[in-house]
Design a protein around this motif. Structure first.
Motif, PDB file in Angstrom:
ATOM      1  N   LEU A 234       0.843  -1.193   0.000  1.00  0.00           N
ATOM      2  CA  LEU A 234       0.000   0.000   0.000  1.00  0.00           C
ATOM      3  C   LEU A 234       0.879   1.244   0.000  1.00  0.00           C
ATOM      4  CD1 LEU A 234      -2.601  -1.213   2.636  1.00  0.00           C
ATOM      5  CD2 LEU A 234      -3.000  -0.968   0.176  1.00  0.00           C
ATOM      6  N   ALA A 235       0.425   2.300  -0.688  1.00  0.00           N
ATOM      7  CA  ALA A 235       1.276   3.492  -0.798  1.00  0.00           C
ATOM      8  C   ALA A 235       0.457   4.771  -0.964  1.00  0.00           C
ATOM      9  CB  ALA A 235       2.252   3.339  -1.960  1.00  0.00           C
ATOM     10  N   PRO A 236      -0.175   5.261   0.115  1.00  0.00           N
ATOM     11  CA  PRO A 236      -0.662   6.643   0.036  1.00  0.00           C
ATOM     12  C   PRO A 236       0.557   7.515  -0.242  1.00  0.00           C
ATOM     13  CG  PRO A 236      -0.610   5.869   2.317  1.00  0.00           C
ATOM     14  CD  PRO A 236      -0.309   4.687   1.461  1.00  0.00           C
ATOM     15  N   ILE A 237       0.455   8.432  -1.202  1.00  0.00           N
ATOM     16  CA  ILE A 237       1.671   8.997  -1.774  1.00  0.00           C
ATOM     17  C   ILE A 237       2.516   9.746  -0.754  1.00  0.00           C
ATOM     18  CG2 ILE A 237       0.480  11.060  -2.606  1.00  0.00           C
ATOM     19  CD1 ILE A 237       3.425   9.202  -4.291  1.00  0.00           C
ATOM     20  N   ARG A 241      -0.508  14.906   0.651  1.00  0.00           N
ATOM     21  CA  ARG A 241      -1.571  14.641  -0.330  1.00  0.00           C
ATOM     22  C   ARG A 241      -2.519  13.524   0.104  1.00  0.00           C
ATOM     23  NH1 ARG A 241       2.564  16.770  -3.966  1.00  0.00           N
ATOM     24  NH2 ARG A 241       1.534  18.397  -5.196  1.00  0.00           N
ATOM     25  N   ALA A 242      -2.312  12.993   1.292  1.00  0.00           N
ATOM     26  CA  ALA A 242      -3.206  11.960   1.815  1.00  0.00           C
ATOM     27  C   ALA A 242      -3.852  12.471   3.102  1.00  0.00           C
ATOM     28  CB  ALA A 242      -2.443  10.670   2.086  1.00  0.00           C
ATOM     29  N   SER A 243      -5.160  12.482   3.134  1.00  0.00           N
ATOM     30  CA  SER A 243      -5.870  12.940   4.329  1.00  0.00           C
ATOM     31  C   SER A 243      -5.699  11.938   5.460  1.00  0.00           C
ATOM     32  CB  SER A 243      -7.358  13.105   4.015  1.00  0.00           C
ATOM     33  OG  SER A 243      -7.956  11.834   3.780  1.00  0.00           O
ATOM     34  N   ASP A 244      -6.002  12.377   6.672  1.00  0.00           N
ATOM     35  CA  ASP A 244      -5.951  11.458   7.812  1.00  0.00           C
ATOM     36  C   ASP A 244      -6.910  10.290   7.614  1.00  0.00           C
ATOM     37  OD1 ASP A 244      -4.041  12.994   8.980  1.00  0.00           O
ATOM     38  OD2 ASP A 244      -5.281  13.728  10.639  1.00  0.00           O
ATOM     39  N   ARG A 245      -8.026  10.544   6.974  1.00  0.00           N
ATOM     40  CA  ARG A 245      -8.978   9.460   6.740  1.00  0.00           C
ATOM     41  C   ARG A 245      -8.389   8.423   5.783  1.00  0.00           C
ATOM     42  NH1 ARG A 245     -13.633   8.679   3.175  1.00  0.00           N
ATOM     43  NH2 ARG A 245     -14.892   7.007   4.084  1.00  0.00           N
ATOM     44  N   LEU A 246      -7.728   8.871   4.717  1.00  0.00           N
ATOM     45  CA  LEU A 246      -7.100   7.924   3.806  1.00  0.00           C
ATOM     46  C   LEU A 246      -6.000   7.144   4.525  1.00  0.00           C
ATOM     47  CD1 LEU A 246      -6.500   6.598   1.124  1.00  0.00           C
ATOM     48  CD2 LEU A 246      -5.216   8.635   0.436  1.00  0.00           C
ATOM     49  N   LEU A 247      -5.226   7.808   5.367  1.00  0.00           N
ATOM     50  CA  LEU A 247      -4.174   7.117   6.104  1.00  0.00           C
ATOM     51  C   LEU A 247      -4.765   6.094   7.076  1.00  0.00           C
ATOM     52  CD1 LEU A 247      -1.771  10.106   6.835  1.00  0.00           C
ATOM     53  CD2 LEU A 247      -1.462   8.296   5.134  1.00  0.00           C
ATOM     54  N   ALA A 248      -5.860   6.460   7.734  1.00  0.00           N
ATOM     55  CA  ALA A 248      -6.499   5.533   8.671  1.00  0.00           C
ATOM     56  C   ALA A 248      -7.050   4.311   7.940  1.00  0.00           C
ATOM     57  CB  ALA A 248      -7.615   6.241   9.434  1.00  0.00           C
ATOM     58  N   ALA A 285       5.674  13.027  14.092  1.00  0.00           N
ATOM     59  CA  ALA A 285       4.871  13.154  15.315  1.00  0.00           C
ATOM     60  C   ALA A 285       3.393  13.017  15.001  1.00  0.00           C
ATOM     61  CB  ALA A 285       5.159  14.485  15.994  1.00  0.00           C
ATOM     62  N   HIS A 286       2.956  13.566  13.872  1.00  0.00           N
ATOM     63  CA  HIS A 286       1.548  13.437  13.501  1.00  0.00           C
ATOM     64  C   HIS A 286       1.197  11.986  13.188  1.00  0.00           C
ATOM     65  CE1 HIS A 286      -2.387  14.561  12.082  1.00  0.00           C
ATOM     66  NE2 HIS A 286      -2.158  13.929  10.938  1.00  0.00           N
ATOM     67  N   LEU A 287       2.068  11.292  12.491  1.00  0.00           N
ATOM     68  CA  LEU A 287       1.804   9.879  12.216  1.00  0.00           C
ATOM     69  C   LEU A 287       1.715   9.074  13.506  1.00  0.00           C
ATOM     70  CD1 LEU A 287       4.075   9.075   9.128  1.00  0.00           C
ATOM     71  CD2 LEU A 287       1.643   9.662   9.158  1.00  0.00           C
ATOM     72  N   ALA A 288       2.543   9.417  14.489  1.00  0.00           N
ATOM     73  CA  ALA A 288       2.464   8.731  15.783  1.00  0.00           C
ATOM     74  C   ALA A 288       1.117   8.998  16.439  1.00  0.00           C
ATOM     75  CB  ALA A 288       3.609   9.190  16.679  1.00  0.00           C
ATOM     76  N   ASP A 289       0.647  10.229  16.353  1.00  0.00           N
ATOM     77  CA  ASP A 289      -0.631  10.586  16.974  1.00  0.00           C
ATOM     78  C   ASP A 289      -1.806   9.825  16.377  1.00  0.00           C
ATOM     79  OD1 ASP A 289       0.657  12.321  18.651  1.00  0.00           O
ATOM     80  OD2 ASP A 289       0.071  14.142  17.574  1.00  0.00           O
ATOM     81  N   ILE A 290      -1.753   9.562  15.069  1.00  0.00           N
ATOM     82  CA  ILE A 290      -2.892   8.886  14.425  1.00  0.00           C
ATOM     83  C   ILE A 290      -2.682   7.374  14.343  1.00  0.00           C
ATOM     84  CG2 ILE A 290      -3.506  10.957  13.128  1.00  0.00           C
ATOM     85  CD1 ILE A 290      -2.319   9.673  10.637  1.00  0.00           C
ATOM     86  N   GLY A 291      -1.592   6.873  14.939  1.00  0.00           N
ATOM     87  CA  GLY A 291      -1.399   5.431  15.057  1.00  0.00           C
ATOM     88  C   GLY A 291      -0.890   4.735  13.817  1.00  0.00           C
ATOM     89  N   LEU A 292      -0.176   5.454  12.945  1.00  0.00           N
ATOM     90  CA  LEU A 292       0.282   4.835  11.707  1.00  0.00           C
ATOM     91  C   LEU A 292       1.675   4.225  11.822  1.00  0.00           C
ATOM     92  CD1 LEU A 292      -1.019   4.543   8.856  1.00  0.00           C
ATOM     93  CD2 LEU A 292       0.574   6.306   8.091  1.00  0.00           C
ATOM     94  N   LEU A 293       2.463   4.632  12.805  1.00  0.00           N
ATOM     95  CA  LEU A 293       3.824   4.121  12.911  1.00  0.00           C
ATOM     96  C   LEU A 293       3.827   2.667  13.361  1.00  0.00           C
ATOM     97  CD1 LEU A 293       5.673   7.099  14.649  1.00  0.00           C
ATOM     98  CD2 LEU A 293       5.481   6.608  12.207  1.00  0.00           C
ATOM     99  N   GLY A 294       4.790   1.914  12.836  1.00  0.00           N
ATOM    100  CA  GLY A 294       4.938   0.513  13.215  1.00  0.00           C
ATOM    101  C   GLY A 294       5.870  -0.193  12.258  1.00  0.00           C
ATOM    102  N   PRO A 295       6.222  -1.441  12.562  1.00  0.00           N
ATOM    103  CA  PRO A 295       7.159  -2.180  11.699  1.00  0.00           C
ATOM    104  C   PRO A 295       6.604  -2.495  10.321  1.00  0.00           C
ATOM    105  CG  PRO A 295       6.308  -3.576  13.461  1.00  0.00           C
ATOM    106  CD  PRO A 295       5.872  -2.185  13.777  1.00  0.00           C
ATOM    107  N   HIS A 296       5.300  -2.293  10.124  1.00  0.00           N
ATOM    108  CA  HIS A 296       4.706  -2.493   8.804  1.00  0.00           C
ATOM    109  C   HIS A 296       4.973  -1.319   7.868  1.00  0.00           C
ATOM    110  CE1 HIS A 296       2.013   0.071  11.074  1.00  0.00           C
ATOM    111  NE2 HIS A 296       1.482   0.474   9.934  1.00  0.00           N
ATOM    112  N   LEU A 297       5.557  -0.238   8.381  1.00  0.00           N
ATOM    113  CA  LEU A 297       5.681   1.019   7.641  1.00  0.00           C
ATOM    114  C   LEU A 297       7.123   1.266   7.214  1.00  0.00           C
ATOM    115  CD1 LEU A 297       4.387   3.735   6.696  1.00  0.00           C
ATOM    116  CD2 LEU A 297       4.969   4.648   8.963  1.00  0.00           C
TER     117      LEU A 297
END
Length: 524
Positions: A234-237, A241-248, A285-297
């Protein structure tokens, strides 16, 4: 369309890969496990024995031998960040800052995606690359049409016999500048405002359609490693250019389908400034706040980051893919790779759209990385050959979903290897104190690559490709592009010419960070 035999029609068979030196894996930052006068037996695409060549040859008489006593054998290299075949320069775009460059590329003719993919695959394989993270270009709606493009790209890799982790890049906001589309379009002169709005409307899609019309059907065909050469990613660009909703939603899809995410992040100074303007904090920091960080990234670039960002990246097990040539060519900066490694952050290597020579030469990219991160002075330790070797093999494999299968030469791993002419690489003399991995990083060139094996198949040998006819492919690609612009290409090109001055003007008053650089390279 197959221009040749197609690798998937041929079983791997059995062979022994022989080398004066066999580089098995990086065991730490300074050393690579090396087998001298060694051999690697592969059966049906999987490594089954490793040992002295003489012993293997005696136990398996009559088995084909690839390489000789003057060869250097290495694990297949991995390009962890790749987009296109024909380079932007070839299609008419000079190197520009990213914020201008992307819109300038609207002026390109659109090559056939199958032929275009083969073009860069030839270059990658010829430099010892066996796997690639292909980040497919963003496309207009409807989403259902994206499957055909993905098929063409994946089939090109399957036919030439190369591994691919394929992701279709997508976005849902800020299509021209780092601002809401409606606000920027409203600021344009009236004569281009309506034309721009109509053009952008073509890229709008319902986010739910991505799973229903693209991801779901693709997973049915390629998910679960049904084809050993193919992974889906998966690759939100990027964050801009990717909203928080698209990232979630992307995070949800990654969990549901068991795949990873590759996200361009903090590539340019303007992206760094955007996150402060929009969120009041860094992108990481924003990615951490929305829970996107992890070994899958995996984060592509990571050029503009601070100490807190690196702490977060390390804590969450995130990988960074370093794209040295791209960052230099587009004036994006130099990522602090030495600092990544000091914190134990895994780093992969990518060539992005093209390297310094406007091609895809991973051997040269490794050498660039070796020298780019050397700061003046006597007491800073530069990157070591072993570290760079790991970036281009094990870390790259982990970053694109093949980590359990490739990235090192070990019993049970898939048989992905490159065979180089070590004698030619080291002629007329190289001191015995020079380790083979050091010679590889400092001296290896594509002319030294004698064979590239993927899944036990020799897909490239002595300048020729086994399963796809390179000359016929290039002739067809030339015929595909040697024509007048199509109507849609004329529309894009005309609009690009009109918009570029307004895009450049948009950023004129942005306050850019003035923080201390990670590397002090000069002074006055």
């Amino acid at each position: 369309m197959i221009i040749g035999q197609g690798a998937s029609r041929h079983e791997p068979g059995t062979s022994i890969v022989r080398g004066r030196h066999v580089l098995l894996r990086a065991i730490d930052d300074d050393n690579v496990e090396t087998l001298n006068d060694g051999g690697v037996l592969q059966v049906a695409g999987r490594i089954t024995e490793i040992g002295a060549f003489a012993d293997l040859a005696a136990r398996h008489p009559g088995v084909e031998v690839i390489g000789d006593g003057n060869s250097l054998v290495i694990p297949g290299l991995v390009n962890g960040h790749h987009h296109v075949g024909m380079t932007p320069v070839q299609l008419g775009s000079p190197d520009l800052p990213l914020e201008l460059w992307l819109t300038h590329q609207w002026r390109h003719r659109s090559p056939d995606p199958y032929l275009d993919t083969l073009y860069s695959a030839f270059e990658l394989i010829a430099s010892g690359v066996t796997a690639v993270q292909h980040l497919g270009r963003m496309q207009p709606a409807p989403v259902s049409g994206w499957v055909a493009s993905a098929d063409a790209v994946i089939n090109a890799y399957r036919d030439i016999g190369m591994r691919v982790s394929y992701a279709c890049c997508n976005r849902d906001q800020h299509r021209l500048v780092y601002q809401d589309d409606e606000i920027f379009v409203a600021s344009l002169p009236g004569e281009i405002r309506d034309e721009t709005a109509a053009f952008l409307q073509r890229s709008h899609f319902r986010l739910e359609d991505f799973e229903a019309d693209y991801l779901g059907p693709m997973m049915e065909r390629f998910g679960g490693a049904q084809d050993p050469l193919v992974r889906l990613w998966l690759a939100p660009i990027n964050l801009e250019r990717a909203s928080d909703r698209l990232l979630a939603l992307t995070a949800d899809w990654a969990r549901k389908y068991g795949v990873g995410i590759h996200l361009h992040l903090s590539e340019t100074v303007y992206q760094h400034a955007f996150s402060q303007r929009r969120f009041g904090k860094s992108s990481v920091a924003h990615l951490a706040d929305i829970g996107l960080l992890g070994p899958h990234l995996t984060l592509g670039h990571g050029t503009w980051v601070d100490e807190n960002d690196l702490d977060l990246i390390h804590r969450h097990g995130v990988c960074i893919c370093h794209n040295a040539s791209s960052n230099l060519r587009l004036r994006s900066g130099i990522a602090p790779v030495s600092e990544f490694l000091k914190r134990g952050i895994p780093v992969a290597l990518g060539i992005d759209e093209a390297g310094l020579n406007d091609d895809r030469d991973m051997l040269q990219e490794m050498r660039l990385v070796k020298h780019l991160h050397c700061v003046p002075g006597l007491y800073e330790t530069p990157l070591t050959p072993a570290q760079i070797f790991r970036m281009a093999t094990e870390n790259g494999a982990n970053a694109c979903g093949f980590g359990a299968e490739i990235g090192s030469i070990a019993v049970g791993k898939r048989a992905d290897m490159a065979v180089l002419d070590y004698r030619a690489m080291t002629r007329p003399f190289t001191a015995e104190a020079v380790a083979p991995v050091t010679a590889l990083i400092h001296r290896a060139k594509t002319e030294h690559v004698r064979a590239t094996m993927i899944e036990g198949r020799v897909v490239y040998r002595d300048g020729s490709f086994t399963f796809v006819d390179r000359d016929a492919t290039l002739d067809r690609l030339a015929a595909d592009l040697d024509r007048p612009d199509r109507p849609d290409e004329q529309t894009r090109g005309h609009l690009s010419t009109l918009l570029l001055p307004h895009i450049q003007e948009f950023y004129r008053d942005w306050e850019l960070p003035s923080s201390e650089p990670w590397y002090r390279l000069n002074g006055r």
